[in-house]
Design an enzyme around this catalytic site. Structure first.
Site, PDB file in Angstrom:
ATOM      1  N   PHE A   8       0.824  -1.205   0.000  1.00 57.87           N
ATOM      2  CA  PHE A   8       0.000   0.000   0.000  1.00 57.87           C
ATOM      3  C   PHE A   8       0.862   1.260   0.000  1.00 57.87           C
ATOM      4  O   PHE A   8       1.820   1.374   0.777  1.00 57.87           O
ATOM      5  CB  PHE A   8      -0.892   0.046   1.247  1.00 57.87           C
ATOM      6  CG  PHE A   8      -2.051  -0.908   1.216  1.00 57.87           C
ATOM      7  CD1 PHE A   8      -3.305  -0.491   0.787  1.00 57.87           C
ATOM      8  CD2 PHE A   8      -1.885  -2.224   1.634  1.00 57.87           C
ATOM      9  CE1 PHE A   8      -4.378  -1.354   0.767  1.00 57.87           C
ATOM     10  CE2 PHE A   8      -2.957  -3.109   1.614  1.00 57.87           C
ATOM     11  CZ  PHE A   8      -4.205  -2.675   1.188  1.00 57.87           C
ATOM     12  N   ASP A   9       0.494   2.201  -0.854  1.00 52.79           N
ATOM     13  CA  ASP A   9       0.930   3.576  -0.683  1.00 52.79           C
ATOM     14  C   ASP A   9       0.241   4.091   0.583  1.00 52.79           C
ATOM     15  O   ASP A   9      -0.728   3.487   1.059  1.00 52.79           O
ATOM     16  CB  ASP A   9       0.513   4.372  -1.921  1.00 52.79           C
ATOM     17  CG  ASP A   9       0.771   5.856  -1.781  1.00 52.79           C
ATOM     18  OD1 ASP A   9       1.869   6.226  -1.331  1.00 52.79           O
ATOM     19  OD2 ASP A   9      -0.125   6.649  -2.124  1.00 52.79           O
ATOM     20  N   LEU A  10       0.710   5.220   1.113  1.00 41.46           N
ATOM     21  CA  LEU A  10       0.105   5.766   2.333  1.00 41.46           C
ATOM     22  C   LEU A  10      -0.763   6.992   2.034  1.00 41.46           C
ATOM     23  O   LEU A  10      -1.982   6.940   2.133  1.00 41.46           O
ATOM     24  CB  LEU A  10       1.196   6.099   3.356  1.00 41.46           C
ATOM     25  CG  LEU A  10       0.731   6.616   4.714  1.00 41.46           C
ATOM     26  CD1 LEU A  10      -0.233   5.646   5.390  1.00 41.46           C
ATOM     27  CD2 LEU A  10       1.933   6.900   5.617  1.00 41.46           C
ATOM     28  N   ASP A  11      -0.123   8.100   1.641  1.00 38.56           N
ATOM     29  CA  ASP A  11      -0.870   9.328   1.346  1.00 38.56           C
ATOM     30  C   ASP A  11      -1.803   9.136   0.155  1.00 38.56           C
ATOM     31  O   ASP A  11      -1.366   8.705  -0.920  1.00 38.56           O
ATOM     32  CB  ASP A  11       0.102  10.478   1.009  1.00 38.56           C
ATOM     33  CG  ASP A  11       0.864  10.975   2.218  1.00 38.56           C
ATOM     34  OD1 ASP A  11       0.505  10.583   3.342  1.00 38.56           O
ATOM     35  OD2 ASP A  11       1.811  11.752   2.037  1.00 38.56           O
TER      36      ASP A  11
END
Length: 212
Positions: A8-11
């Site tokens: 997963f990316d975060l932002d």
């Protein structure tokens, strides 16, 4: 299982960082006697590494100047900006469901790892992820994924999930499949142009990545 690990990316994917990022950008600009920018102008650049964003916003490529902007940004972000994140509706329940089904998950973000861990800890999410890969100035996301592959942290069967084209191109450059999410900062056109294996409109649809 369709994929052996979800990255997963975060932002823009797990949390909405708009308030903290916009305020921290303007804090850095103001400190350097530059005019503050509208929220919408800054928000359009959320996702890529900080140095690239400051170059785009200031049209200045001087390395020392950009480094100074990044340093000032991080001063405010470390103090308060990280805490101005909010979770996207439904994402925590979806992550909890994936975790309960023993789905392996990790984080790959352009943020420094310390900031990423602070945000995950803020929402009680860090224990759900096997690893947190953070970025830094001069490091591209595709390089982070490349390193994870070389370290055998991820395999060719992992999938990268993110809201910007940079997430998808980073995956494809490493021979990985990618999924775009439409609740973040990338438009449908931006993500569709990168030909992701999946395009999701809401977090619950991420459950399609695992068997029933």
């Amino acid at each position: 299982m369709k994929h052996d690990l979800l990255i997963f990316d975060l932002d823009g994917t797990i949390s909405d960082p708009r308030e903290g990022i916009v305020r921290s950008f303007n804090f850095a600009l103001s400190h350097h006697r530059l005019p503050e920018l509208a929220e919408t102008e800054i928000a359009a650049h959320i996702g890529p590494p900080l140095d690239q964003t400051f170059i785009a916003l200031t049209q200045n490529q001087d390395p020392a100047f950009i480094a100074s902007l990044v340093k000032k940004y991080r001063e405010r972000y470390a103090e308060v900006g990280y805490s101005e994140n909010t979770l996207y509706a439904g994402i925590k329940d979806t992550l909890a469901e994936l975790h309960s089904r023993q789905v392996r998950m990790g984080i790959c973000t352009s943020k420094p790892v310390d900031f990423a861990r602070q945000i995950l800890g803020l929402f009680g999410l860090e224990a759900m992820f096997e690893f947190v890969s953070g970025g830094d100035i001069g490091i591209e996301k595709w390089q982070q994924l490349e390193t994870l592959k070389k370290q055998f942290t991820i395999s060719q069967h992992a999938i990268m999930i993110g809201d910007r084209a940079v997430d998808l191109t980073a995956a494809h450059k490493n021979g990985l499949q990618a999924a775009g999410v439409l609740w973040g900062y990338g438009s449908y056109e931006e993500l569709d142009n990168e030909q992701p294996a999946y395009l999701f409109e809401q977090p619950s649809q991420l459950l399609r990545l695992i068997p029933d």
